[in-house]
Design a protein around this motif. Structure first.
Motif, short mmCIF file in Angstrom:
data_model
loop_
_atom_site.label_atom_id
_atom_site.label_comp_id
_atom_site.label_asym_id
_atom_site.label_seq_id
_atom_site.Cartn_x
_atom_site.Cartn_y
_atom_site.Cartn_z
N THR A 239 0.84 -1.21 0.00
CA THR A 239 0.00 0.00 0.00
C THR A 239 0.86 1.25 0.00
O THR A 239 0.57 2.24 -0.68
N PHE A 240 1.98 1.21 0.73
CA PHE A 240 2.85 2.38 0.82
C PHE A 240 3.56 2.63 -0.51
O PHE A 240 3.58 3.77 -1.02
N VAL A 241 4.14 1.60 -1.12
CA VAL A 241 4.91 1.82 -2.35
C VAL A 241 4.00 2.13 -3.53
O VAL A 241 4.41 2.79 -4.49
N TYR A 242 2.74 1.67 -3.48
CA TYR A 242 1.83 1.95 -4.58
C TYR A 242 1.17 3.32 -4.44
O TYR A 242 0.44 3.74 -5.34
N ALA A 243 1.38 3.99 -3.31
CA ALA A 243 0.77 5.30 -3.13
C ALA A 243 1.38 6.34 -4.06
O ALA A 243 0.75 7.34 -4.38
N ALA A 244 2.62 6.14 -4.49
CA ALA A 244 3.28 7.11 -5.37
C ALA A 244 2.70 7.02 -6.77
O ALA A 244 2.59 5.94 -7.35
N ASN A 245 2.32 8.18 -7.31
CA ASN A 245 1.76 8.20 -8.66
C ASN A 245 2.82 7.93 -9.72
O ASN A 245 2.57 7.25 -10.71
N GLU A 246 3.99 8.49 -9.55
CA GLU A 246 5.13 8.25 -10.44
C GLU A 246 6.30 7.77 -9.61
O GLU A 246 7.14 8.55 -9.16
N PRO A 247 6.37 6.45 -9.33
CA PRO A 247 7.39 5.94 -8.43
C PRO A 247 8.78 6.05 -9.05
O PRO A 247 8.97 5.92 -10.26
N SER A 248 9.73 6.26 -8.19
CA SER A 248 11.13 6.33 -8.60
C SER A 248 11.66 4.92 -8.82
O SER A 248 11.02 3.92 -8.45
#
Length: 761
Positions: free
Chosen positions: A347-356
């Protein structure tokens, strides 16, 4: 107001200096009557205007709808790059609700406008009462007419004001309705974009991923925050429109808690329910109640806001962790904690719209860990206490989805990777929670069984094990269906699947002049199956039991078979009606088949008809001890085609009903359970026969299971050399205790003979 009008003619007849000549009495009376009629009509119009036009509630709610439409438009235009699929679904559901509400308002306002137009016409028609424009106020009639004119002007102004209000509201409502239609088109277009974006590689492969521009990432984060801020109003509107979901959840939790808590208290007062094999239930079922409520909450609405589902999932994981921590073995519970940790991590890592690139590598690592946890958890379930049978397949699906998410992440299809991974973890946690839900309900039912046994009555004779198995099977089918609905909704394929299924079931097919659908056929066989299942278990609700070792089973009439026949007939009739088949055509087909059935299935029809005759003639009942065609046993069941007997050795004898009706049947227990028993004794030559007969009679009379009102018969049947042969005949109360009583009385006679010095040979 109208009381002085009856005296107007007399008042108008009085002259004053300088006044015009008085009217004729007949003319004055006619004018007064017209004024009175006008007053009555005007009063009705004014009251109808005040009662009929009530737009306060609409005027209060319309600004909120306008603000919500503005928020949705803002999210679909300004924040379209940061909103997710669930938010677009939320917009679509809210727009549908608002369209329905706006349509209701449009209809109400149109009706009110028509009423005001009709009232205006009625008000204009008052001119036919010949009310003068400038009445003479020096007379009573003139003063009354002037008041009537003033009241008419006020009513006219009130109608015009209401017409302006209704017109303005109609304009605003129509504008909102058009906006809702436009936004519905925009949401459909957004959904199509999401579907295309999900399958397309919108990001570079993982090994070529470049660092995200900090300014761009900050701008995207700002858009996300602004989007969520603007959606708070929508969340408030959603909860205000669906407040009854909370009421149902609270009611469900209260009923379950009270049911379990009260049953525990009753059972604990008589036994020790804590020692019973309850895995999840506790005497104070707080955690169990919360698990039941949070497990069922998502199914009250399949399209809730993302924040609402996240909150429910969080609460479910917390309460489920508390309950599983005291119920599961340590190793299984550690795997569960790993699954919870994966849920929060993904849930935390998917919260970023454009992940690094770093977050993408973190996603990859979490997906690999999820696969490893799934493999270990599956092995642990095979070694330790197992969960429901539908959990392992979902666990395999969880591993496959995480493997697919790894491949999608590597190839740049990040949106599809998010969908697969989130659907996998949500599906696994939900199926485990539903497994616990099924176990909680079956344990609660088992607790209810214990209370029913303590209470006695008909419920004490239920075959609870068989009913519990059926309950677990039914609940498993239901929860699997519910889980499949939510799982396909998470994968965004529920609507297409529902459309395909609806098309498959509802598309009409033609066979000559006959039209049918697959849904009709499914409904037909489903109802027939349910009726067969119900007639199979209906006996348990009338005290039927499979306990073959009960020494005194209840005798039940053959009316139970009649109930089964009625259930089958009613089920077939309902199935026929649900299938849409014309009854006249079915009658023709059954008539044509009747000849073939009568010729080819004579024995079956004979047994079936014989069973129906046995129902009404009742030569024996369930529980009777009968003898037929050389077979002896207790009647276990009177079926539709054949009946079952339980022999003295425990074997089950199936006898066709035709043999029972046409053959010779000996019913040992038709009117009572008495049977005459015969014992043979051999006495020595020096035996005092009179004393021996007295001792035997005393032993028989003192036994509580013999029939005392009929004296035993002790007969000398023969003298063989130095031996006396005695035949002892007596009656016992229960035929099922014949052998046991013979043994008991023989032992008692031997004991008494030994005391009396009488020898047996």
């Amino acid at each position: 107001m109208l009381a002085p009008l009856h005296a107007l003619a007399q008042d108008a007849a009085k002259t004053t200096p300088g006044a015009p000549p008085p009217l004729a009495p007949a003319v004055t009376q006619d004018a007064a009557h017209r004024v009175e009629q006008a007053y009555l009509k005007l009063g009705r119009i004014s009251g109808a205007v005040r009662r009929g036009v009530d737009t306060e509630e609409l005027a209060e709610e319309l600004p909120e709808v306008e603000a919500n439409l503005k928020t949705i438009r803002q999210n679909l235009t300004q924040y379209s790059s940061v909103i997710n699929l669930k938010q677009v679904h939320l917009f679509q559901i809210l727009l549908t609700d608002m369209q329905a509400q706006l349509g209701t308002w449009r209809t109400a306002l149109a009706t009110q406008g028509q009423q005001l137009t009709r009232m205006q016409g009625q008000l204009d028609s008052l001119g036919r009462y010949a009310i003068t424009k400038q009445p003479d106020t020096t007379t009573a009639l003139g003063r009354t007419t002037a008041r009537l004119q003033r009241k008419q002007r006020r009513a006219n102004l009130l109608i015009q004001r209401n017409q302006r209000t209704v017109t303005q509201l109609q304009t605003r409502v129509s504008d909102c309705y058009i906006q809702a239609l436009e936004l519905q088109d925009e949401t459909r277009e957004q959904l199509r974009r999401f579907n295309r974006r999900t399958l397309d590689p919108s990001n570079p492969p993982l090994w070529r991923a470049a660092a995200v521009d900090a300014n761009r990432q900050a701008a995207a984060g700002q858009l996300v925050r602004e989007s969520y801020t603007s959606q708070r109003r929508l969340l408030g509107y959603y909860f205000s429109e669906n407040w009854y979901f909370g009421i149902w959840m609270v009611l469900l939790g209260a009923v379950f808690f009270a049911w379990v808590f009260r049953n525990f208290r009753v059972v604990n007062a008589a036994t020790n329910a804590a020692k019973q094999p309850f895995r999840y239930l506790r005497p104070l079922p707080l955690a169990g109640t919360l698990v039941v409520v949070f497990s069922m909450a998502p199914f009250f609405d399949l399209n809730p806001p993302a924040a609402y589902t996240d909150l429910l999932e969080l609460l479910l994981l917390l309460t489920l962790s508390v309950m599983l921590g005291r119920s599961w073995p340590r190793r299984q519970f550690l795997y569960w904690l790993s699954i919870v940790g994966l849920f929060f991590g993904l849930t935390f890592v998917y919260a970023a719209n454009e992940p690094s690139p770093g977050l993408r590598w973190a996603m990859l690592l979490l997906n690999l860990i999820a696969i490893a946890v799934g493999i270990g958890f599956r092995r642990e379930l095979q070694r330790g206490p197992r969960l429901a049978a539908f959990v392992p397949p979902v666990l395999v699906l969880f591993m496959l989805l995480n493997g697919l998410a790894v491949l999608c992440n590597l190839t740049g299809r990040l949106s599809l990777a998010k969908v697969c991974s989130s659907s996998g973890i949500l599906g696994l946690t939900q199926i485990i929670s539903l497994s616990a839900f099924v176990r909680l309900l079956t344990e609660a039912f088992h607790l209810q069984m214990q209370r029913s046994r303590l209470a006695g009555g008909v419920a004490a004779h239920f075959n609870f094990r068989k009913i519990e198995q059926g309950l677990r099977l039914g609940l498993s089918i239901v929860v699997c269906g519910l889980w499949l609905m939510t799982f396909t909704s998470n994968l965004n394929i529920f609507r297409p699947l529902y459309g395909v299924l609806d098309h498959l079931l509802s598309t009409p097919h033609h066979m000559g002049t006959f039209t049918f659908t697959v849904g009709n056929i499914v409904a037909f066989f489903s109802i027939v199956y349910l009726s067969v299942l119900l007639q199979r278990y209906v006996g348990y609700f009338f005290g039927e039991t499979d306990d073959e070792f009960n020494s005194d089973p209840d005798r039940r009439g053959s009316w139970l078979v009649a109930i089964r026949l009625v259930l089958l007939a009613a089920g077939f009739l309902l199935a026929t009606m649900a299938s849409g088949l014309p009854l006249d055509k079915i009658t023709i087909v059954l008539g044509a088949l009747g000849v073939g059935v009568g010729l080819g299935l004579q024995n079956i029809i004979n047994n079936l008809v014989s069973g129906i005759i046995l129902i009404f003639e009742r030569p024996f009942q369930v529980g009777d001890f009968i003898e037929v065609t050389g077979k002896t046993g207790r009647v276990k069941d009177i079926g539709i085609r054949a009946s079952k007997l339980i022999s003295l050795s425990g074997s089950e004898i199936i006898v066709p009903n035709g043999d029972l009706l046409s053959g010779h049947v000996i019913n040992w227990t038709l009117s009572n359970n008495h049977i005459r028993v015969e014992l043979g004794l051999k006495l020595g030559p020096d035996t005092d026969l009179d004393r021996a007969k007295e001792v035997i009679s005393q032993e028989i009379q003192e036994n509580p299971n013999t029939l005392h009102k009929v004296a035993p018969e002790i007969l000398l049947s023969g003298i063989n050399g130095q031996v006396y042969d005695l035949k002892v005949l007596f009656w016992i109360n229960n035929i099922r205790q014949e052998q046991a009583l013979k043994s008991e009385i023989l032992a008692g006679i031997h004991r008494r003979f030994t005391q009396e010095g009488i020898s047996l040979t």
